[in-house]
Design a protein around this motif. Sequence first.
Motif, PDB file in Angstrom:
ATOM      1  N   GLU A  15       0.823  -1.213   0.000  1.00 12.84           N
ATOM      2  CA  GLU A  15       0.000   0.000   0.000  1.00 12.84           C
ATOM      3  C   GLU A  15       0.855   1.260   0.000  1.00 12.84           C
ATOM      4  N   GLN A  16       1.958   1.236   0.722  1.00 15.97           N
ATOM      5  CA  GLN A  16       2.820   2.416   0.779  1.00 15.97           C
ATOM      6  C   GLN A  16       3.418   2.728  -0.593  1.00 15.97           C
ATOM      7  N   ALA A  17       3.820   1.686  -1.310  1.00 18.05           N
ATOM      8  CA  ALA A  17       4.368   1.890  -2.654  1.00 18.05           C
ATOM      9  C   ALA A  17       3.292   2.438  -3.590  1.00 18.05           C
ATOM     10  N   VAL A  18       2.056   1.949  -3.457  1.00 16.18           N
ATOM     11  CA  VAL A  18       0.947   2.455  -4.268  1.00 16.18           C
ATOM     12  C   VAL A  18       0.716   3.928  -3.943  1.00 16.18           C
ATOM     13  N   ALA A  19       0.717   4.261  -2.660  1.00 13.84           N
ATOM     14  CA  ALA A  19       0.502   5.645  -2.236  1.00 13.84           C
ATOM     15  C   ALA A  19       1.616   6.556  -2.758  1.00 13.84           C
ATOM     16  N   ASN A  20       2.852   6.093  -2.688  1.00 10.16           N
ATOM     17  CA  ASN A  20       3.982   6.892  -3.187  1.00 10.16           C
ATOM     18  C   ASN A  20       3.892   7.108  -4.696  1.00 10.16           C
TER      19      ASN A  20
END
Length: 148
Positions: A15-20
């Motif tokens: 999720e963090q990579a998607v958000a970034n």
Amino acid sequence: MATKAEGDRKEPINEQAVANTYAAMRSELNQIYSKITELEMEVSEHMLVINAIQPLDQSRRCYRMIGGVLVERTIKEVLPAVQRNKEGLEEVVARLNEALEKKKKEITEFETKYKIKIRKADAEVKDESGRKEGSAQGVLVGPAGGSE
């Protein structure tokens, strides 16, 4: 289709990579918006110059900034160059608008693929309306030539 190939290579893992990735895409979109605005301002400045010097005598002296150097020319020499520059800027703005539409589509596809929903925008709109009313209250403005 190159964007799909790039997207397949750089699949976000969590999720963090998607958000970034999403934040980077939004940042690119904002950069395109700001560049379009900047260039549109330059086009309007060119129009002002063209409208100001067009009715004047073609042999009249005028000054033009070229590469940081102020050069003396005649209106006959300067007017076509300013018009060419304006047309070039308009072409760049058109290309940036196309890039903007592609980026919007890419972001929309990314949002649907990862089911991204922005809830923050609705809350900000409600907060801003409350802030506007609150900020207008308590402001006192005296007369311009106020006496003591």
